[in-house]
Write a protein that holds these residues in place. Sequence first.
Motif, mmCIF file in Angstrom:
data_model
loop_
_atom_site.group_PDB
_atom_site.id
_atom_site.type_symbol
_atom_site.label_atom_id
_atom_site.label_comp_id
_atom_site.label_asym_id
_atom_site.label_seq_id
_atom_site.Cartn_x
_atom_site.Cartn_y
_atom_site.Cartn_z
ATOM 1 N N ALA A 81 0.830 -1.202 0.000
ATOM 2 C CA ALA A 81 0.000 0.000 0.000
ATOM 3 C C ALA A 81 0.872 1.263 0.000
ATOM 4 O O ALA A 81 0.561 2.231 -0.691
ATOM 5 C CB ALA A 81 -0.932 0.003 1.211
ATOM 6 N N ILE A 82 1.963 1.248 0.758
ATOM 7 C CA ILE A 82 2.854 2.408 0.799
ATOM 8 C C ILE A 82 3.556 2.573 -0.549
ATOM 9 O O ILE A 82 3.683 3.687 -1.059
ATOM 10 C CB ILE A 82 3.881 2.283 1.952
ATOM 11 N N MET A 83 3.988 1.446 -1.131
ATOM 12 C CA MET A 83 4.672 1.517 -2.430
ATOM 13 C C MET A 83 3.756 2.027 -3.534
ATOM 14 O O MET A 83 4.179 2.815 -4.375
ATOM 15 C CB MET A 83 5.213 0.141 -2.818
ATOM 16 N N THR A 84 2.500 1.578 -3.546
ATOM 17 C CA THR A 84 1.592 1.959 -4.626
ATOM 18 C C THR A 84 0.944 3.324 -4.400
ATOM 19 O O THR A 84 0.263 3.820 -5.283
ATOM 20 C CB THR A 84 0.488 0.901 -4.819
ATOM 21 N N SER A 85 1.143 3.914 -3.234
ATOM 22 C CA SER A 85 0.598 5.254 -3.008
ATOM 23 C C SER A 85 1.374 6.238 -3.882
ATOM 24 O O SER A 85 2.444 5.937 -4.383
ATOM 25 C CB SER A 85 0.711 5.644 -1.533
ATOM 26 N N ASP A 86 0.843 7.423 -4.056
ATOM 27 C CA ASP A 86 1.497 8.419 -4.908
ATOM 28 C C ASP A 86 2.542 9.239 -4.158
ATOM 29 O O ASP A 86 2.909 10.320 -4.581
ATOM 30 C CB ASP A 86 0.450 9.346 -5.528
ATOM 31 N N LEU A 87 3.051 8.702 -3.054
ATOM 32 C CA LEU A 87 4.004 9.441 -2.227
ATOM 33 C C LEU A 87 5.460 9.237 -2.661
ATOM 34 O O LEU A 87 6.341 9.970 -2.233
ATOM 35 C CB LEU A 87 3.853 9.024 -0.759
ATOM 36 N N GLY A 88 5.722 8.229 -3.478
ATOM 37 C CA GLY A 88 7.074 7.983 -3.944
ATOM 38 C C GLY A 88 8.005 7.451 -2.862
ATOM 39 O O GLY A 88 9.184 7.786 -2.833
ATOM 40 N N LEU A 89 7.477 6.624 -1.970
ATOM 41 C CA LEU A 89 8.277 6.070 -0.876
ATOM 42 C C LEU A 89 8.526 4.590 -1.106
ATOM 43 O O LEU A 89 7.690 3.885 -1.678
ATOM 44 C CB LEU A 89 7.544 6.274 0.456
ATOM 45 N N ASN A 90 9.685 4.092 -0.643
ATOM 46 C CA ASN A 90 10.039 2.676 -0.771
ATOM 47 C C ASN A 90 10.263 2.080 0.613
ATOM 48 O O ASN A 90 11.338 2.211 1.182
ATOM 49 C CB ASN A 90 11.305 2.520 -1.621
ATOM 50 N N PRO A 91 9.244 1.407 1.155
ATOM 51 C CA PRO A 91 9.385 0.817 2.485
ATOM 52 C C PRO A 91 10.251 -0.446 2.455
ATOM 53 O O PRO A 91 10.379 -1.094 1.423
ATOM 54 C CB PRO A 91 7.948 0.480 2.868
ATOM 55 N N ALA A 92 10.836 -0.762 3.601
ATOM 56 C CA ALA A 92 11.622 -1.985 3.750
ATOM 57 C C ALA A 92 11.200 -2.631 5.064
ATOM 58 O O ALA A 92 11.182 -1.972 6.101
ATOM 59 C CB ALA A 92 13.107 -1.661 3.772
ATOM 60 N N SER A 93 10.859 -3.921 4.998
ATOM 61 C CA SER A 93 10.405 -4.586 6.218
ATOM 62 C C SER A 93 11.527 -5.406 6.830
ATOM 63 O O SER A 93 12.339 -5.995 6.131
ATOM 64 C CB SER A 93 9.184 -5.459 5.945
ATOM 65 N N ALA A 94 11.549 -5.395 8.152
ATOM 66 C CA ALA A 94 12.494 -6.202 8.922
ATOM 67 C C ALA A 94 11.678 -6.877 10.014
ATOM 68 O O ALA A 94 11.386 -6.271 11.040
ATOM 69 C CB ALA A 94 13.593 -5.331 9.513
ATOM 70 N N GLY A 95 11.276 -8.112 9.750
ATOM 71 C CA GLY A 95 10.409 -8.792 10.722
ATOM 72 C C GLY A 95 9.020 -8.207 10.668
ATOM 73 O O GLY A 95 8.396 -8.176 9.619
ATOM 74 N N ASN A 96 8.569 -7.704 11.796
ATOM 75 C CA ASN A 96 7.223 -7.112 11.804
ATOM 76 C C ASN A 96 7.269 -5.586 11.840
ATOM 77 O O ASN A 96 6.257 -4.946 12.088
ATOM 78 C CB ASN A 96 6.398 -7.658 12.977
ATOM 79 N N VAL A 97 8.427 -5.001 11.591
ATOM 80 C CA VAL A 97 8.556 -3.540 11.534
ATOM 81 C C VAL A 97 8.853 -3.132 10.099
ATOM 82 O O VAL A 97 9.732 -3.695 9.447
ATOM 83 C CB VAL A 97 9.698 -3.041 12.458
#
Length: 185
Positions: A81-97
């Motif tokens: 959801a964060i990646m496909t938003s129009d905000l241009g952000l690239n999240p990275a997950s580490a476990g449950n964070v």
Amino acid sequence: MINDIQKDAESRMKKSLDALHANFNKIRTGRAHSSILDSVTVDYYGSQVPLNQVASVNVEDARTLSVVPWEQNLVPKIEKAIMTSDLGLNPASAGNVIRVPMPMLTEETRKGYIKQARAEAENARVAVRNVRRDANNDIKALLKEKEISEDEQHRGEEAIQKLTDKYIAEIDKQLEVKEHDLMQV
């Protein structure tokens, strides 16, 4: 009656100002703040739910947000959801964070965000002017029905104009603050 029209106009102008503030929060500045993700919605058991209702969003440092979902199975959905938003952000997950780094803004992107902020401010100004027009039309209708005198009409229109000037000045002030915020490196 004129007081009712003024109160209604003022509340509608305040709503335009609140909408502008919400739109400005969506324009990212390069510093991390949790309201950037307010517009992100996540698929939660078949319905779209705001991110802040399925996870806690915290500012980890000046350039990073951390998103901690309340259910482990939401991690990939939130990331998507964060990646496909129009905000241009690239999240990275580490476990449950999920960590969301804020990319540095280039001069070009800053100018683009300033244009966007100016467009939002102009939309808010137009909304305030539309409220003024509606209020003045209501006052003219009262005059036409002979419920108020011409003097009362002029006083009412002056009061509406003062309200309009006040809210447009506030919009300009918020735009100036946002532009300053965007231009800081």
